[in-house]
Write a protein that holds these residues in place. Structure first.
Motif, PDB file in Angstrom:
ATOM      1  N   GLU A   1       0.836  -1.211   0.000  1.00  7.48           N
ATOM      2  CA  GLU A   1       0.000   0.000   0.000  1.00  7.48           C
ATOM      3  C   GLU A   1       0.866   1.254   0.000  1.00  7.48           C
ATOM      4  O   GLU A   1       0.590   2.216  -0.716  1.00  7.48           O
ATOM      5  CB  GLU A   1      -0.960  -0.017   1.201  1.00  7.48           C
TER       6      GLU A   1
ATOM      7  N   GLU B   1      -5.354   1.646  -2.898  1.00  9.20           N
ATOM      8  CA  GLU B   1      -6.295   1.814  -1.790  1.00  9.20           C
ATOM      9  C   GLU B   1      -6.148   0.666  -0.785  1.00  9.20           C
ATOM     10  O   GLU B   1      -6.103   0.876   0.417  1.00  9.20           O
ATOM     11  CB  GLU B   1      -7.710   1.842  -2.376  1.00  9.20           C
ATOM     12  N   LYS B   2      -6.060  -0.564  -1.308  1.00  8.95           N
ATOM     13  CA  LYS B   2      -5.941  -1.725  -0.434  1.00  8.95           C
ATOM     14  C   LYS B   2      -5.179  -2.834  -1.141  1.00  8.95           C
ATOM     15  O   LYS B   2      -5.444  -3.108  -2.316  1.00  8.95           O
ATOM     16  CB  LYS B   2      -7.335  -2.225  -0.055  1.00  8.95           C
TER      17      LYS B   2
ATOM     18  N   ILE C   1      -6.418  -3.177  -4.879  1.00 12.11           N
ATOM     19  CA  ILE C   1      -7.753  -2.618  -5.108  1.00 12.11           C
ATOM     20  C   ILE C   1      -7.609  -1.103  -5.067  1.00 12.11           C
ATOM     21  O   ILE C   1      -7.081  -0.550  -4.099  1.00 12.11           O
ATOM     22  CB  ILE C   1      -8.743  -3.119  -4.034  1.00 12.11           C
TER      23      ILE C   1
ATOM     24  N   CYS D   1     -13.283  -2.613  -1.861  1.00 13.97           N
ATOM     25  CA  CYS D   1     -12.388  -3.117  -0.810  1.00 13.97           C
ATOM     26  C   CYS D   1     -13.053  -4.175   0.073  1.00 13.97           C
ATOM     27  O   CYS D   1     -12.493  -5.239   0.327  1.00 13.97           O
ATOM     28  CB  CYS D   1     -11.876  -1.977   0.060  1.00 13.97           C
TER      29      CYS D   1
END
Ligand SMILES: *Cc1c(COP(=O)(O)O)cnc(C)c1O
Length: 378
Positions: A42, A48-49, A194, A200
């Motif tokens: 990350e 984002e994830k 993601i 997520c």
């Protein structure tokens, strides 16, 4: 000399981290090492994830589930790629639609994507070949204009970037591989990146057998249940412990590979000037990770003769993909709009040279000498 195609690089800390995980007594997935790996991905990619998986294949299968693909939906991708790029979507009975590649980067030709789009198109899957980024601005604007999702197959693209953005973090979803043959390894391994906040929570659920077990452990629900169709996509903690040793040194590993790549690039310049082959092209907007060094032999040069001469000299050079549109499953379940001329040409003329961290200058010079001999005898 006897030079293999690849030798997996170990940092030396892998076994002590595995011993530590063993000592802690947590062997199932999502323990402390997995969390460290998630955080690292990350932070370096700004996705984002990040969710570790047991392979890039698994990450692509998760992507197909996350996009709710249905039988007959179409997914646009290059034919010149590894099986998993298409198989993950075919598993959901979606139809792989093959588009030709560019002659320079061997990535999907972004100019040919729009002609392949129909009302059934749900996703585009650009593959960043050799860790060199696809023309993502064009691909993303085509996709966004038409309401289509983009899944980056960044299996080869860990620590590469396009216009300063990490590969895998640009599309809606991205997939990394940590297979033994890649730059950063854990034997078998991968990750799903993601990049869209809406995906997520479902991503976590699909990866954990379709349950909301992750939310349960965060104390957000008081019991966990079956929420979605999913599977078990996560790696065990011993694999994550191994991977953590590699991620800690990922920058150094990449720099070491770039030096080897640059040496090949200089040593082979002469053969390109003499018209025997062409060297890889890295566009200005791309920073690559030296995943591989390949050459594309000029038309008319017999690759199998060159490969067998290299092999008898002890050089473990290999070819690459049999294009998916001409494979047994690809012909049965896939579709293509044009004749995929460049994919066919490249798949017959490309050679990948031996490459590993720790390869010496002498070994590289030997490879290039033998390549030169094989070419000039033709
Ligand atoms: C290696 C690779 C994969 C598969 O990765 P696994 O981790 O072995 O599942 C998928 N796509 C591409 C382009 C690859 O190079």
């Amino acid at each position: 000399m006897d030079l293999p195609f690849n030798k997996p690089y170990m940092t030396g800390k892998e076994l002590s981290y595995i011993a530590d995980a063993h000592f802690n007594g947590q062997l199932a997935g999502d323990g402390p090492y997995t969390r460290r790996c998630h955080q690292w991905i990350e932070e370096q990619s700004l996705c984002e994830k990040a969710l570790l998986t047991h392979s890039c294949t698994a990450a692509l299968e998760m992507a197909a589930l996350l996009l709710n693909l249905e039988p007959g939906d179409e997914v646009i991708m290059p034919s010149y790629t590894f099986v998993s790029t298409a198989n993950a979507f075919a598993l959901r009975k979606a139809v792989p639609v093959f588009v030709d590649i560019r002659l320079d980067t061997l990535n999907i030709d972004e100019q040919k994507i729009e002609a392949a789009i129909t009302e059934k198109t749900k996703a585009i899957v650009p593959v960043h070949y050799a860790g060199v980024g696809c023309e993502m601005d064009t691909i993303m604007s085509t996709a966004e204009r038409l309401g289509i999702k983009v899944v980056e197959d960044a299996a080869q693209g860990v620590l590469s970037s396009y216009k300063g953005r990490a590969l895998g973090s640009i599309g809606h979803l991205g997939a990394y591989s940590f297979h033994e043959t890649k730059n950063i390894i854990s034997g078998e391994g991968g990750a799903l990146l993601i990049n869209h906040p809406d995906l997520c929570e479902r991503g976590e659920i699909i990866r954990e057998k379709g349950t909301d077990r992750s939310r349960f452990f965060r104390g957000l629900v008081d019991k966990y249940t079956w929420q979605e169709i999913g599977s078990s996509f996560l790696p065990g903690e011993l694999t994550s412990a191994f991977l953590w040793a590699q991620l800690e040194e990922a920058r150094e590993i990449t720099l070491a590979r770039l030096q080897i790549w640059d040496i090949y690039h200089r040593l082979i310049e002469g053969l390109e000037r003499e018209g025997y082959l062409r060297r890889p092209v890295v566009p200005d907007e791309c920073e690559h990770n030296a995943h591989m060094y390949y050459v594309v032999l000029s038309d008319g040069i017999d690759r199998s003769r060159v490969l067998s001469e290299l092999r008898s000299a002890g050089v473990g050079a290999v070819f690459h993909y049999v294009p998916l549109h001409s494979s047994p499953v690809g012909t049965r379940y896939g579709k293509s709009k044009d004749d995929l001329e460049i994919s066919n040409f490249v798949s017959e003329q490309l050679i990948r040279l031996p490459f590993w961290v720790g390869m010496t200058l002498e070994e590289q010079m030997f490879v290039v000498d033998e390549l030169g001999k094989a070419l000039s005898q033709g």
